[in-house]
Design a protein around this motif. Structure first.
Motif, PDB file in Angstrom:
ATOM      1  N   PRO A 260     -50.185 -41.165  23.584  1.00 19.30           N
ATOM      2  CA  PRO A 260     -50.419 -40.915  25.015  1.00 19.30           C
ATOM      3  C   PRO A 260     -49.295 -40.133  25.686  1.00 19.30           C
ATOM      4  O   PRO A 260     -48.122 -40.279  25.350  1.00 19.30           O
ATOM      5  CB  PRO A 260     -50.508 -42.332  25.602  1.00 19.30           C
ATOM      6  CG  PRO A 260     -50.895 -43.197  24.450  1.00 19.30           C
ATOM      7  CD  PRO A 260     -50.217 -42.597  23.262  1.00 19.30           C
ATOM      8  N   ARG A 261     -49.698 -39.284  26.622  1.00 16.27           N
ATOM      9  CA  ARG A 261     -48.739 -38.585  27.478  1.00 16.27           C
ATOM     10  C   ARG A 261     -48.603 -39.349  28.787  1.00 16.27           C
ATOM     11  O   ARG A 261     -49.548 -40.014  29.220  1.00 16.27           O
ATOM     12  CB  ARG A 261     -49.223 -37.163  27.775  1.00 16.27           C
ATOM     13  CG  ARG A 261     -49.204 -36.220  26.581  1.00 16.27           C
ATOM     14  CD  ARG A 261     -50.041 -34.986  26.857  1.00 16.27           C
ATOM     15  NE  ARG A 261     -51.459 -35.305  26.938  1.00 16.27           N
ATOM     16  CZ  ARG A 261     -52.342 -34.667  27.685  1.00 16.27           C
ATOM     17  NH1 ARG A 261     -51.955 -33.646  28.437  1.00 16.27           N
ATOM     18  NH2 ARG A 261     -53.616 -35.025  27.688  1.00 16.27           N
TER      19      ARG A 261
ATOM     20  N   TYR B  71     -40.664 -40.832  26.191  1.00 21.52           N
ATOM     21  CA  TYR B  71     -42.106 -40.700  26.035  1.00 21.52           C
ATOM     22  C   TYR B  71     -42.507 -39.235  25.970  1.00 21.52           C
ATOM     23  O   TYR B  71     -41.717 -38.332  26.221  1.00 21.52           O
ATOM     24  CB  TYR B  71     -42.845 -41.418  27.176  1.00 21.52           C
ATOM     25  CG  TYR B  71     -42.513 -40.926  28.568  1.00 21.52           C
ATOM     26  CD1 TYR B  71     -43.028 -39.730  29.060  1.00 21.52           C
ATOM     27  CD2 TYR B  71     -41.698 -41.680  29.420  1.00 21.52           C
ATOM     28  CE1 TYR B  71     -42.731 -39.281  30.345  1.00 21.52           C
ATOM     29  CE2 TYR B  71     -41.399 -41.244  30.710  1.00 21.52           C
ATOM     30  CZ  TYR B  71     -41.916 -40.053  31.162  1.00 21.52           C
ATOM     31  OH  TYR B  71     -41.633 -39.612  32.431  1.00 21.52           O
ATOM     32  N   ARG B  72     -43.774 -39.026  25.662  1.00 22.85           N
ATOM     33  CA  ARG B  72     -44.327 -37.686  25.516  1.00 22.85           C
ATOM     34  C   ARG B  72     -44.939 -37.220  26.839  1.00 22.85           C
ATOM     35  O   ARG B  72     -45.580 -38.006  27.545  1.00 22.85           O
ATOM     36  CB  ARG B  72     -45.404 -37.713  24.427  1.00 22.85           C
ATOM     37  CG  ARG B  72     -46.129 -36.398  24.213  1.00 22.85           C
ATOM     38  CD  ARG B  72     -47.199 -36.507  23.129  1.00 22.85           C
ATOM     39  NE  ARG B  72     -47.979 -35.283  23.088  1.00 22.85           N
ATOM     40  CZ  ARG B  72     -49.302 -35.221  23.163  1.00 22.85           C
ATOM     41  NH1 ARG B  72     -50.014 -36.323  23.243  1.00 22.85           N
ATOM     42  NH2 ARG B  72     -49.926 -34.054  23.124  1.00 22.85           N
ATOM     43  N   ASP B  73     -44.749 -35.911  27.171  1.00 30.07           N
ATOM     44  CA  ASP B  73     -45.424 -35.330  28.330  1.00 30.07           C
ATOM     45  C   ASP B  73     -46.184 -34.081  27.890  1.00 30.07           C
ATOM     46  O   ASP B  73     -46.384 -33.845  26.687  1.00 30.07           O
ATOM     47  CB  ASP B  73     -44.432 -35.036  29.460  1.00 30.07           C
ATOM     48  CG  ASP B  73     -43.369 -34.006  29.071  1.00 30.07           C
ATOM     49  OD1 ASP B  73     -43.532 -33.338  28.025  1.00 30.07           O
ATOM     50  OD2 ASP B  73     -42.372 -33.874  29.806  1.00 30.07           O
ATOM     51  N   ASN B  74     -46.601 -33.260  28.841  1.00 27.52           N
ATOM     52  CA  ASN B  74     -47.413 -32.079  28.515  1.00 27.52           C
ATOM     53  C   ASN B  74     -46.676 -31.046  27.679  1.00 27.52           C
ATOM     54  O   ASN B  74     -47.306 -30.209  27.019  1.00 27.52           O
ATOM     55  CB  ASN B  74     -47.917 -31.419  29.807  1.00 27.52           C
ATOM     56  CG  ASN B  74     -49.225 -32.030  30.286  1.00 27.52           C
ATOM     57  OD1 ASN B  74     -49.938 -32.652  29.511  1.00 27.52           O
ATOM     58  ND2 ASN B  74     -49.531 -31.868  31.564  1.00 27.52           N
ATOM     59  N   ARG B  75     -45.363 -31.050  27.757  1.00 32.13           N
ATOM     60  CA  ARG B  75     -44.592 -30.047  27.018  1.00 32.13           C
ATOM     61  C   ARG B  75     -44.352 -30.442  25.569  1.00 32.13           C
ATOM     62  O   ARG B  75     -43.814 -29.650  24.801  1.00 32.13           O
ATOM     63  CB  ARG B  75     -43.259 -29.795  27.727  1.00 32.13           C
ATOM     64  CG  ARG B  75     -43.411 -29.088  29.070  1.00 32.13           C
ATOM     65  CD  ARG B  75     -42.087 -28.724  29.678  1.00 32.13           C
ATOM     66  NE  ARG B  75     -41.343 -29.898  30.122  1.00 32.13           N
ATOM     67  CZ  ARG B  75     -40.158 -29.865  30.706  1.00 32.13           C
ATOM     68  NH1 ARG B  75     -39.569 -28.715  30.906  1.00 32.13           N
ATOM     69  NH2 ARG B  75     -39.563 -30.969  31.098  1.00 32.13           N
ATOM     70  N   CYS B  76     -44.719 -31.647  25.211  1.00 38.52           N
ATOM     71  CA  CYS B  76     -44.514 -32.129  23.837  1.00 38.52           C
ATOM     72  C   CYS B  76     -45.818 -32.004  23.056  1.00 38.52           C
ATOM     73  O   CYS B  76     -46.737 -32.805  23.230  1.00 38.52           O
ATOM     74  CB  CYS B  76     -44.030 -33.577  23.862  1.00 38.52           C
ATOM     75  SG  CYS B  76     -43.760 -34.265  22.220  1.00 38.52           S
TER      76      CYS B  76
ATOM     77  N   GLY C 258     -43.162 -35.635  14.366  1.00 34.13           N
ATOM     78  CA  GLY C 258     -43.665 -36.624  13.418  1.00 34.13           C
ATOM     79  C   GLY C 258     -42.647 -37.685  13.041  1.00 34.13           C
ATOM     80  O   GLY C 258     -42.805 -38.369  12.027  1.00 34.13           O
ATOM     81  N   GLU C 259     -41.613 -37.853  13.863  1.00 35.31           N
ATOM     82  CA  GLU C 259     -40.554 -38.819  13.551  1.00 35.31           C
ATOM     83  C   GLU C 259     -40.913 -40.253  13.916  1.00 35.31           C
ATOM     84  O   GLU C 259     -40.212 -41.187  13.500  1.00 35.31           O
ATOM     85  CB  GLU C 259     -39.260 -38.433  14.282  1.00 35.31           C
ATOM     86  CG  GLU C 259     -38.699 -37.090  13.878  1.00 35.31           C
ATOM     87  CD  GLU C 259     -37.531 -36.694  14.763  1.00 35.31           C
ATOM     88  OE1 GLU C 259     -36.511 -37.401  14.721  1.00 35.31           O
ATOM     89  OE2 GLU C 259     -37.647 -35.689  15.497  1.00 35.31           O
ATOM     90  N   ILE C 260     -41.953 -40.438  14.703  1.00 35.36           N
ATOM     91  CA  ILE C 260     -42.326 -41.779  15.149  1.00 35.36           C
ATOM     92  C   ILE C 260     -43.798 -42.009  14.824  1.00 35.36           C
ATOM     93  O   ILE C 260     -44.633 -41.112  14.974  1.00 35.36           O
ATOM     94  CB  ILE C 260     -42.063 -41.959  16.662  1.00 35.36           C
ATOM     95  CG1 ILE C 260     -42.329 -43.400  17.087  1.00 35.36           C
ATOM     96  CG2 ILE C 260     -42.873 -40.983  17.487  1.00 35.36           C
ATOM     97  CD1 ILE C 260     -41.870 -43.701  18.519  1.00 35.36           C
TER      98      ILE C 260
ATOM     99  N   GLU D   6     -45.515 -47.406  16.335  1.00 36.34           N
ATOM    100  CA  GLU D   6     -44.234 -47.531  17.046  1.00 36.34           C
ATOM    101  C   GLU D   6     -44.330 -46.962  18.457  1.00 36.34           C
ATOM    102  O   GLU D   6     -43.805 -47.539  19.410  1.00 36.34           O
ATOM    103  CB  GLU D   6     -43.134 -46.810  16.265  1.00 36.34           C
ATOM    104  CG  GLU D   6     -42.714 -47.495  14.977  1.00 36.34           C
ATOM    105  CD  GLU D   6     -41.704 -46.664  14.205  1.00 36.34           C
ATOM    106  OE1 GLU D   6     -40.668 -47.213  13.815  1.00 36.34           O
ATOM    107  OE2 GLU D   6     -41.963 -45.457  14.002  1.00 36.34           O
ATOM    108  N   TYR D   7     -45.007 -45.828  18.580  1.00 41.63           N
ATOM    109  CA  TYR D   7     -45.131 -45.201  19.904  1.00 41.63           C
ATOM    110  C   TYR D   7     -46.011 -46.046  20.824  1.00 41.63           C
ATOM    111  O   TYR D   7     -45.751 -46.143  22.022  1.00 41.63           O
ATOM    112  CB  TYR D   7     -45.701 -43.797  19.767  1.00 41.63           C
ATOM    113  CG  TYR D   7     -45.709 -43.034  21.077  1.00 41.63           C
ATOM    114  CD1 TYR D   7     -44.517 -42.673  21.699  1.00 41.63           C
ATOM    115  CD2 TYR D   7     -46.903 -42.673  21.697  1.00 41.63           C
ATOM    116  CE1 TYR D   7     -44.515 -41.980  22.908  1.00 41.63           C
ATOM    117  CE2 TYR D   7     -46.912 -41.984  22.896  1.00 41.63           C
ATOM    118  CZ  TYR D   7     -45.714 -41.641  23.500  1.00 41.63           C
ATOM    119  OH  TYR D   7     -45.706 -40.962  24.695  1.00 41.63           O
TER     120      TYR D   7
END
Length: 419
Positions: A112-113, A158-163, A195-197, A201-202
């Motif tokens: 999820p972002r 966390y992940r956003d739109n740029r990730c 791909g590190e997580i 886990e995320y």
């Protein structure tokens, strides 16, 4: 009327205060660095001079004030949004389109972002549960929310739109490590882009963030402490230490930036901080005419909020018509935070013109103009007397920035036309 003795009992601590009417209905919810100082400010003798009529009406109708103390200003901001969502108080949205409020959206994806989205965009793009896992808000002040998310993200990357996630096909056919996004490079992305997580886990990180935004910090801390003991028992000391650092960060949240914003006059009654917008026009003999908007928030210039306007129709050097075009175009953007004060460069004619134009646009914020001497140095500030006195240094800063920014943009356009 609220008694003075009750105001004295309010704690000098962060939290949320709740104005209620005679029937117990919630009229307004606000947050504060110091509950005592903020609530007492509503009962100052010069309230009608320093605050708007909406605040005066609220105080007159209030019969009770409740409060909830929090450990930090960050938690107060989140609690404020949750209570506004729960009670939908009239005075939190009056004279402001609640669709322009910001929300935190957690998307419904394998990774999820977390995004900041306006209310109107939620209706268009994020109302489907297949797309959206959770929505938090409304958050009346966008700048405070952005500061809050910076703090949360340092604790829970966390992940956003740029990730962007790695392409599974290219990953299978190449031994090259996917390129990390910018936020991964500075530690604000957990490595979903490389791909590190793992997804599991995320998902745990997202669950922790949701607990925090649900106002369940105690539950979150207990969960993390259980994880820490489990990792230590399994001799996974690196993971145990990582969780230990997260627990420490949660117990010692560094929300200095939010405290600074609050102490420098964020007016949660209108949902804005002291946002001062200054406008200026630049041209040479009516050619390459441009207009600009600069922003000073809580005493500091905010270049990220500056805007440039290339005048669409040449006005032959008519500064007033160019200013009118800029104001009209600026206020067709309801997604931009509205100012508490507008600053114009020029004399009484410019001031009167701007006031009339804003009235046509149904904008009611105060306006001041900065008059210059023959050396183009500030000579006087005309217009709203209270604002001119209270924000003089900020007004001059915004005006100076507008002049500098206008000249810079005009020069750029002129050089481009010459080439």
């Amino acid at each position: 009327m609220i008694s003075v003795s009750k105001l004295k009992k309010l704690p000098d601590a962060p939290g949320v205060y709740i104005f209620k009417n005679g029937t117990g209905k919630v009229m307004y919810v606000g947050k504060a660095t110091s509950l005592r100082n903020r609530v007492r400010s509503y009962f100052a003798r010069n309230l009608s001079e320093t605050r708007g009529p909406l605040v005066v009406q609220l105080v007159a109708a209030a019969k009770k004030i409740d409060f909830i103390e929090t450990d930090t200003v960050l938690e107060a901001l989140i609690l404020e949004a949750n209570l506004i969502k729960k009670y939908q108080p009239h005075h939190n949205t009056k004279e402001k389109d609640d669709k322009s409020f910001n929300h935190v959206v957690i998307t419904n994806e394998n990774f999820p972002r977390i995004l900041v989205v306006r209310g109107r965009e939620i209706e268009k793009l994020y109302s489907d549960p297949r797309i959206t896992k959770e929505i938090y808000g409304p958050f009346p002040n966008g700048s405070s929310l952005r500061e809050a998310l910076k703090i949360v993200r340092r604790i829970f990357p966390y992940r956003d739109n740029r990730c962007l996630l790695p392409n599974p096909i290219s990953s299978n056919t190449s031994n090259t490590q996917p390129k990390p996004c910018f936020n991964r490079q500075i530690g604000l992305c957990p490595g979903t882009c490389t791909g590190e997580i793992s997804q599991k886990e995320y998902a745990r990180t997202i669950r922790h963030i949701r607990l925090f935004f649900d106002g369940k910090k105690k539950v979150l801390l207990k969960s993390l402490e259980r994880d820490m003991k489990k990792y230590a028992k399994n001799l996974e000391f690196e993971k145990a230490n990582q969780v230990k650092r997260t627990v420490f960060s949660l117990k010692h949240i560094q929300d200095v930036a939010l405290i600074h914003r609050e102490k420098n006059g964020i007016d949660t009654m209108t949902g804005f901080g002291n946002r001062i917008e200054a406008y200026d026009i630049a041209h040479i003999s009516g050619t390459s005419t441009v207009g600009v908007m600069t922003v000073v928030e809580n005493g500091e210039a905010n270049p990220a909020e500056y805007r440039m306007f290339k005048i669409r129709q040449e006005k032959g050097g008519d500064d007033l018509k160019s200013l009118g075009e800029v104001l009209a175009r600026r206020f067709t953007h309801p997604e931009w935070t509205l100012p508490t004060l507008v600053v114009i460069d020029g004399g009484e004619t410019h001031l009167n013109f701007a006031q009339k134009k804003l009235a046509e646009l149904n904008m009611t914020m105060p306006v001041v103009s900065v008059v210059k001497d023959e050396h183009h140095k500030p000579k006087d500030v005309f217009g709203d007397i209270v604002a001119a006195k209270k924000f003089r240094s900020e007004i001059l800063l915004a005006n100076s920035e507008a002049h500098r920014f206008a000249i810079k943009y005009h020069t750029k356009l002129r050089n481009r036309a010459f080439l």
